[in-house]
Write a protein that holds these residues in place. Structure first.
Motif, PDB file in Angstrom:
ATOM      1  N   UNK A   1       0.865  -1.114  -0.059  1.00  0.00           N
ATOM      2  CA  UNK A   1       0.030   0.159  -0.140  1.00  0.00           C
ATOM      3  C   UNK A   1       0.878   1.154   0.073  1.00  0.00           C
ATOM      4  N   UNK A   2       0.339   2.457  -0.640  1.00  0.00           N
ATOM      5  CA  UNK A   2       1.089   3.640  -0.605  1.00  0.00           C
ATOM      6  C   UNK A   2       0.140   4.478  -0.248  1.00  0.00           C
ATOM      7  N   UNK A   3       0.360   5.522   0.616  1.00  0.00           N
ATOM      8  CA  UNK A   3      -0.617   6.575   1.023  1.00  0.00           C
ATOM      9  C   UNK A   3      -0.937   7.537  -0.319  1.00  0.00           C
ATOM     10  N   UNK A   4      -2.204   7.819  -0.575  1.00  0.00           N
ATOM     11  CA  UNK A   4      -2.423   8.827  -1.712  1.00  0.00           C
ATOM     12  C   UNK A   4      -3.397   9.850  -1.172  1.00  0.00           C
TER      13      UNK A   4
ATOM     14  N   UNK B   1      -3.359   3.272  -1.336  1.00  0.00           N
ATOM     15  CA  UNK B   1      -3.801   2.622  -2.738  1.00  0.00           C
ATOM     16  C   UNK B   1      -2.963   1.619  -2.791  1.00  0.00           C
TER      17      UNK B   1
ATOM     18  N   UNK C   1      -3.537   6.795   6.897  1.00  0.00           N
ATOM     19  CA  UNK C   1      -1.992   6.401   6.666  1.00  0.00           C
ATOM     20  C   UNK C   1      -1.944   4.751   7.375  1.00  0.00           C
TER      21      UNK C   1
ATOM     22  N   UNK D   1       0.321  12.451  -3.312  1.00  0.00           N
ATOM     23  CA  UNK D   1       0.072  12.226  -4.782  1.00  0.00           C
ATOM     24  C   UNK D   1      -1.258  11.957  -4.829  1.00  0.00           C
TER      25      UNK D   1
ATOM     26  N   UNK E   1       4.076   0.211   1.928  1.00  0.00           N
ATOM     27  CA  UNK E   1       4.339  -0.645   3.223  1.00  0.00           C
ATOM     28  C   UNK E   1       3.513  -1.905   2.510  1.00  0.00           C
TER      29      UNK E   1
END
Lengths: 299, 216
Positions: free
Chosen positions: A208-211, A228, A259, B151, B214
């Motif tokens: 997962x990456x915060x977007x 995401x 987050x 983003x 993560x």
């Protein structure tokens, strides 16, 4: 007491603390020139910093008086940055009494010099904050930051207070700031590592990456950020539940997720086997998916 | 959309087993094909690396002088064994390329996506350095850097297309959006990352993605 007596007394107390702890400090040899510090946890167990221990099974450990013994890695947990090694011989280990960290307390961070002696660094506790979660998903009982600089080979050693009680193990945080893995965390994790070699942790099988949630969707999602899904482990829990790359996770079990911290906190050992409700933004709407949390695979 | 490879399948140490699968997880716009000459310690490892590089759509060849990039695997003599990349300028002896000023180096445990990005960057004449992870990262808390502007998914797509070497026009065609919209997203990416050039945006974007992604 005059000033010079006070300073001489302080110095004598510090050297006495180091001398008392010396038998509990081990050097873990990484090569002919490099070593890492470890704590002699009990007679046959050495504890050290997981992130700096190379991925090998066997090491040589140098104890007090240059005594060398073979050591086998018994378990490692990147989540709490703790690794444990079993050593072949059984020297006598001094039992520790745990201390409570307070900002401003004088502390000594001890290391191994690689030849059987101790190194020492003096400073104060810079900051104490409540329980936190590491990027690797582990729970650490307290965030303790020291106002001390450490050499690379001194990482993994004990941090003791003015009374000689121990706060925990030193480790490098971001930008080489020195953190303490608290005694409470060591006491929780070390026995589990000795028994199972690893710490069970809930697993969703997604990266997962915060977007930022795109503006038109913020109202439907009820929040402006989410996580995401960048990739999905084949056959993992998320894959089975129908999660696809590009989904934006906005809530887990009804709690908004902004987050990564919030998700990691819900994936402790007790989460394995539980069903979780994952809310994701997909194709302009919010979709609810049921995921059965599994145990994180080894390695 | 560029999808990061999952997990640690990417370590060079296990190239022979699972590199093709890991590489297949990385989808790229076929914008820039790089000619690569691979040097490794053994024929088997060279072939494994070549397969990996080819799986990304690049071309491998036996002659260093025809190559845009020479990829040399570290000699394994030290703990910080690394991958050395050098642009294929036909001067000098390639066997002597080690950690010289002109060579780019990557950590031996770089992911396929990192190696791929580095190949493309080196072919464009840039020098790549990967920060030694253990030296600077340390044992970090989740959300340590949570105050930075995030983003949007679209901006991440645009950034990925920039990383693959796409111009605004190419990105517009690829994502099926107007040139005006691409410019808008590029400006927004620059502002959020605090950068002024595309190269900086790509470098910072990759670094941020590495830090913030993560696995749960």
């Amino acid at each position: 007491m005059n000033e010079s007596e006070f300073l001489a007394g302080l110095s004598a107390s510090l050297t006495a603390r180091v001398a008392a702890a010396r038998s509990s400090i081990a050097a873990i040899r990484l090569s002919d020139e490099h070593h890492l510090t470890g704590i002699l946890w009990r007679a046959d167990v050495v504890v050290t910093s997981e992130q700096s221990l190379p991925r090998r099974d066997e090491f040589t450990v140098v104890l007090e008086d240059s005594k060398r013994v073979g050591a086998r890695v018994a378990g490692r947990d990147p989540g709490t940055n703790i690794a444990v090694l079993r050593i072949a011989e059984h020297p006598s280990a001094t039992p520790w009494s745990p201390a409570t960290a307070q900002p401003g307390s004088i502390v000594l961070a001890l290391g191994a010099d690689g030849a059987g002696d101790a190194t020492a660094r003096l400073g104060v506790v810079n900051r104490v904050a409540p329980e936190w979660h590491s990027v690797a998903g582990g729970r650490i009982d307290q965030r303790v930051v020291l106002d001390i600089r450490l050499g690379r080979s001194e990482e993994g050693g004990p941090v003791i207070d003015a009374a000689g009680a121990y706060l925990g193990m030193s480790t490098f945080g971001p930008r080489r700031r020195v953190l303490v893995i608290p005694a409470a965390t060591l006491e929780r994790v070390v026995p589990a590592l000795l028994q199972d070699g690893r710490i069970a942790r809930g697993w969703l099988g997604i990266a997962l990456q915060p977007v930022a949630v795109p503006e038109p969707l913020q109202q439907a999602a009820g929040q402006s950020s989410g996580l995401m899904v960048m990739s999905i482990a084949d056959g993992g829990p998320a894959a089975k539940a129908g999660v696809v790359a590009g989904d934006i996770v906005v809530a887990l079990d009804g709690t908004p997720v902004r987050r990564a911290r919030g998700v990691a906190a819900r994936l402790g050992a007790d989460s394995v086997g539980r069903s979780a409700d994952l809310q994701v933004i997909r194709a302009g709407g919010v979709v609810s998916l049921q995921v059965t949390i599994e145990a994180r695979p080894a390695g | 959309m560029t999808i990061a490879p999952f997990g640690r399948t990417a370590a060079i140490g296990d190239v022979p087993d699972d590199a093709p699968e890991a590489a297949a997880a990385v989808t790229h716009a076929p914008l820039q094909r790089v000619h690569v000459h691979v040097r490794a310690r053994s024929a088997a490892r060279r072939e494994a690396l070549e397969r990996m590089v080819e799986a990304w759509g690049h071309v491998t060849g036996p002659d260093a002088h025809d190559a845009d990039v020479v990829l040399t695997e570290g000699d394994g003599s030290s703990a910080d064994e690394s991958i050395v990349l050098a642009s294929g300028a036909p001067q000098g002896d390639y066997t002597s390329i080690q950690r010289g000023d002109q060579a780019s180096t990557l950590a031996a445990d770089s992911t396929p996506a990192q190696i791929d990005a580095a190949l493309r960057a080196v072919a464009l004449g840039l020098v790549v350095r990967s920060a030694p992870a253990s030296a600077d990262d340390g044992f970090a808390a989740l959300g340590d850097e949570s105050l930075r502007p995030l983003l949007t998914p679209r901006e991440i797509e645009v950034l990925a297309a920039m990383a693959a070497g796409g111009t605004n026009k190419m990105i517009a065609r690829q994502l099926d959006i107007s040139l005006h919209t691409v410019k808008f997203h590029v400006e927004s990416v620059f502002r959020k990352l605090g950068v002024r050039t595309r190269a900086e945006a790509v470098a910072k974007g990759i670094e941020r993605q590495r830090r913030e992604t993560i696995e749960l």
